[in-house]
Scaffold this motif. Structure first.
Motif, short mmCIF file in Angstrom:
data_model
loop_
_atom_site.label_atom_id
_atom_site.label_comp_id
_atom_site.label_asym_id
_atom_site.label_seq_id
_atom_site.Cartn_x
_atom_site.Cartn_y
_atom_site.Cartn_z
N HIS A 108 -8.72 -2.71 -1.10
CA HIS A 108 -7.27 -2.71 -1.31
C HIS A 108 -6.77 -1.31 -1.63
CE1 HIS A 108 -3.33 -4.23 -2.46
NE2 HIS A 108 -3.43 -3.48 -3.55
N GLU A 109 -7.47 -0.61 -2.51
CA GLU A 109 -7.06 0.73 -2.90
C GLU A 109 -7.13 1.71 -1.73
OE1 GLU A 109 -8.11 -1.55 -6.44
OE2 GLU A 109 -9.20 -1.19 -4.59
N SER A 110 -8.17 1.58 -0.92
CA SER A 110 -8.32 2.47 0.23
C SER A 110 -7.23 2.24 1.27
CB SER A 110 -9.70 2.28 0.86
OG SER A 110 -9.88 3.18 1.91
N VAL A 111 -6.95 0.98 1.56
CA VAL A 111 -5.89 0.66 2.51
C VAL A 111 -4.54 1.11 1.97
CG1 VAL A 111 -4.67 -1.24 3.65
CG2 VAL A 111 -7.16 -1.21 3.63
N GLU A 112 -4.31 0.90 0.69
CA GLU A 112 -3.06 1.31 0.07
C GLU A 112 -2.89 2.83 0.12
OE1 GLU A 112 -2.15 0.85 -4.33
OE2 GLU A 112 -1.13 -0.90 -3.45
N PHE A 113 -3.96 3.57 -0.12
CA PHE A 113 -3.91 5.03 -0.06
C PHE A 113 -3.56 5.48 1.36
CE2 PHE A 113 -6.02 9.15 0.62
CZ PHE A 113 -5.36 9.91 -0.34
N CYS A 114 -4.21 4.89 2.37
CA CYS A 114 -3.91 5.22 3.77
C CYS A 114 -2.47 4.88 4.11
CB CYS A 114 -4.86 4.50 4.71
SG CYS A 114 -6.54 5.14 4.68
N GLU A 115 -2.02 3.74 3.65
CA GLU A 115 -0.65 3.32 3.93
C GLU A 115 0.37 4.29 3.31
OE1 GLU A 115 2.15 -0.66 3.51
OE2 GLU A 115 0.21 -0.60 2.51
N THR A 116 0.09 4.75 2.10
CA THR A 116 0.96 5.71 1.43
C THR A 116 1.03 7.02 2.22
OG1 THR A 116 0.47 4.75 -0.72
CG2 THR A 116 1.33 6.99 -0.71
N LEU A 117 -0.12 7.50 2.67
CA LEU A 117 -0.14 8.73 3.45
C LEU A 117 0.56 8.56 4.79
CD1 LEU A 117 -3.70 10.26 2.86
CD2 LEU A 117 -1.51 11.04 1.98
N ILE A 118 0.39 7.41 5.44
CA ILE A 118 1.03 7.16 6.72
C ILE A 118 2.56 7.09 6.55
CG2 ILE A 118 1.33 5.46 8.57
CD1 ILE A 118 -1.73 4.91 8.24
N ASN A 119 3.01 6.46 5.47
CA ASN A 119 4.45 6.42 5.21
C ASN A 119 5.01 7.82 4.97
OD1 ASN A 119 4.76 3.65 5.52
ND2 ASN A 119 4.35 3.23 3.36
N ARG A 120 4.28 8.62 4.19
CA ARG A 120 4.71 9.99 3.94
C ARG A 120 4.72 10.79 5.24
NH1 ARG A 120 1.08 13.04 -0.09
NH2 ARG A 120 0.14 14.06 1.70
#
Length: 111
Positions: A88-100
């Motif tokens: 969950h944390e890894s996917v969330e981190f990737c999602e945050t970077l992709i949004n940015r």
């Protein structure tokens, strides 16, 4: 079922053989840079397109650093490390970077 939904079962079987473990499937879908539906493959493609944009628009901007950060994160996340640090944390981190990254691309290139 996730592999079937992404039409990746045959490709996964070719790469990983007959073992279906959660961490191998996750690595295949997240960090395999040869599978066209993996996150790493898509990021690699974005990075290439951003390099071409930088060449035609006169230089690098913030989105180039963000896509490189995402690429580096994915390249060091194989071998079950995604499960070690938390899926969950890894996917969330990737999602945050992709949004940015999306915001930075929109700002820099007026998309």
């Amino acid at each position: 079922s996730v592999l079937y939904a992404l039409s990746g079962n045959r490709a996964y079987h070719h790469v990983c053989g007959g073992t279906y473990t959660p961490w191998q499937i996750t690595d295949f879908l997240m960090v395999n840079d040869l599978f066209p539906r993996s996150v790493a493959y898509c990021v690699q493609q974005m990075e290439g397109h951003l390099i071409r944009l930088a060449q035609s628009h006169g230089g690098r901007v913030a989105c180039h650093d963000t896509v490189k950060e995402l690429s580096n994160h994915l390249s060091t996340s194989g071998g079950g490390k995604i499960f070690e640090s938390g899926l969950h944390e890894s996917v969330e981190f990737c999602e945050t970077l992709i949004n940015r990254l999306a915001q930075e691309i929109a700002t820099a290139y007026h998309f």
